[in-house]
Structures are given as C-alpha cells and as structure tokens.
Design a protein around this motif. Structure first.
Motif, PDB file in Angstrom:
ATOM      1  N   ASP A  40     -56.166  63.377  68.802  1.00 38.97           N
ATOM      2  CA  ASP A  40     -55.028  62.756  68.118  1.00 38.97           C
ATOM      3  C   ASP A  40     -54.567  61.510  68.857  1.00 38.97           C
TER       4      ASP A  40
ATOM      5  N   ALA B  12     -48.755  59.240  68.359  1.00 44.65           N
ATOM      6  CA  ALA B  12     -49.322  60.277  67.499  1.00 44.65           C
ATOM      7  C   ALA B  12     -48.841  61.671  67.860  1.00 44.65           C
ATOM      8  N   THR B  13     -48.476  61.875  69.122  1.00 44.79           N
ATOM      9  CA  THR B  13     -48.113  63.220  69.566  1.00 44.79           C
ATOM     10  C   THR B  13     -46.715  63.306  70.168  1.00 44.79           C
TER      11      THR B  13
ATOM     12  N   GLU C 227     -57.808  68.849  70.836  1.00 51.13           N
ATOM     13  CA  GLU C 227     -57.257  68.261  69.616  1.00 51.13           C
ATOM     14  C   GLU C 227     -56.199  67.213  69.953  1.00 51.13           C
ATOM     15  N   ARG C 228     -55.408  67.472  70.984  1.00 54.00           N
ATOM     16  CA  ARG C 228     -54.402  66.488  71.402  1.00 54.00           C
ATOM     17  C   ARG C 228     -55.059  65.222  71.921  1.00 54.00           C
TER      18      ARG C 228
END
Length: 267
Positions: A135, A143-144, A131-132
């Motif tokens: 993203d 984004a993270t 998921e990272r």
C-alpha cells in the motif's frame, strides 16, 4: 542543530561523565518523539537522541535502508562523539536497530530497552505487514496514515489530544515516499535477522509493549525476552503502539528503575 559527519542530526544533553543513554525512534517519526524522555533521563544520564537516516533532519545515505545501515549509522555517531558503552532504548524499528547494533557492536552496549518492537510473526501477521508495504509503495505515507493513527493511539486520546496526533501525522506525511516504503520493508522483513541470534544476546534487557499493540504484541515481547537470558517483560495495559507518547510516565518509571539498577550502580 548539531549534525555529524555522516549526516546525522542529533541532540546530546545531560552532564558529561554520566552514563550514556541512546534513544532510537521508529519508522516515519523522528527524535522529537523523545522530548519527555530526554528531559527526564538527562537528570542522571548523558542522553543522545538522533534522527535515523532519511528521517527528521538527517540526510539520506547513498545505500538502501537496512538494519545494518542503521546500526553502522549509530556506531559512526557514537565514535565521532567519543561516547563509550551505552544503554540503548529503541522504539519499534528502533527496537530492531538496537538489537542489530548489539549483534554488530557488542562492546559498545551496556544494556537494552526494547519498546513496542516486533519479533517473529505468524503467517497472517506477516501477510498484513507485507500488504502495508505494498500500500505504501503505491500511495506513499498518505495511503496508510489513517489506519496507522488508529492503531497507534486509543480512540479517547485521538479525540482529546488532537495537537499531539496531528504532530505525529505531519511527521509521517513529511517522509520521502520511496524511503518510507523501503524503511517499511526493513520493518517487515528485518525481524528475520533478529530471531534466535547466534551468539545469543546476554546483556541486561527490559522489553516493553502495550496490551493492544497489534503489530508489536505482548507475545512478541515475550518471544524477544525468551531469547535473551534474564530479560524482563512489562506489558502496559490498554494502550496501543504509541503508548509511550500517550502515557509517557507508564514507560519512564520502569525504564528509570531498570537503568538505575544497571547503570547508576556501576557509576
């Protein structure tokens, strides 16, 4: 700023003739994260720190990032500098690279120190990593970054040591979005190349992580050690992923003790 023929920016400090120690940083940061380590270790060792391809001041290669690419980068740098067998200290992605390097170039390594580095994940842990990657592919490092900083430093440190936290933030945000995403893919999927290596790694090895490192957990560190005969594990209490920048001495003291037993005894 020295730069090798393969486009790698590096620093080499300490007396020639001393045992060689190589410092390998993690995803999105650069060799400057090792400043305290390099200064302390250079009293007894020849210390090489360098920027991974596409990080810091190193150039981008023509090939897509992989553990093999980063392993070959280090081999080329060591060869050009005429440095023989070294002790490799790798943080996070760097702790994956040093394991890959000893699989590719076993004659060039004397010992390993693996810091806050991932290993075999549960399905849920793997899902989070993927998921990272997704993203980051959509929004770049921005984004993270906030959730990353929260995972890397304790709340108290982020509140008090604002300058250090902002320095790390700037390092991450300065990364090329595509390269950062592709390197995060290596972090997410590269562990599959390192689980139960054949032939097994048989070098003196120290594995360390922090009690509250959610991405490179104590269980992962014990898993790495179980696959390397004689490896020892140290779990630093309370800290998170970048504990080695938050409380450098908690890492440096056991590392210096380990290296002195392995390297200074041979010199």
């Amino acid at each position: 700023m020295p730069e090798s023929s393969n486009g790698t920016s590096y620093d080499l400090v300490g007396s020639p003739g001393n045992p060689v120690v190589v410092l390998i940083h993690g995803l999105g940061v650069n060799r400057k994260m090792w400043q305290e380590f390099s200064t302390a270790l250079s009293q007894n060792y020849r210390v090489l720190s360098y920027d991974l391809y596409g990080h810091g001041e190193s150039q981008f290669p023509s090939n897509r990032p992989s553990l093999k690419l980063f392993s070959d980068q280090l081999a080329g740098l060591l060869g050009e500098l005429e440095l023989k067998a070294s002790s490799l200290i790798g943080f996070s992605l760097g702790g994956m690279i040093n394991r890959k390097f000893v699989m590719d170039y076993p004659d060039l390594v004397q010992s390993l120190v693996i810091l806050n580095s991932p290993h075999e994940r549960s399905p849920e842990q793997q899902r989070i990593m993927e998921e990272r990657v997704q993203d980051t592919s959509q929004g770049g490092p921005e984004a993270t970054i906030e959730t990353s900083l929260a995972r890397w430093f304790t709340p108290e440190f982020r509140l008090v040591q604002v300058t250090t936290v902002e320095k790390v933030r700037s390092w991450i945000l300065n990364n090329d979005p595509l390269w950062y995403t592709q390197c995060r893919e290596v972090l997410a999927f590269g562990v599959l190349e390192l689980i139960r290596p054949q032939p097994p790694i048989v070098l003196p090895t120290l594995v360390m992580t922090c009690e509250n490192d959610s991405g490179s957990t104590p269980e992962m560190s014990h898993g790495i050690a179980r696959e390397i005969k004689g490896a020892s594990v140290i779990v630093v209490p309370k800290l998170q992923h970048l504990g080695l920048m938050e409380s450098c001495e908690l890492f440096l003291d056991p590392i210096k003790s380990f290296l002195s037993q392995i390297l200074l005894a041979k010199s």
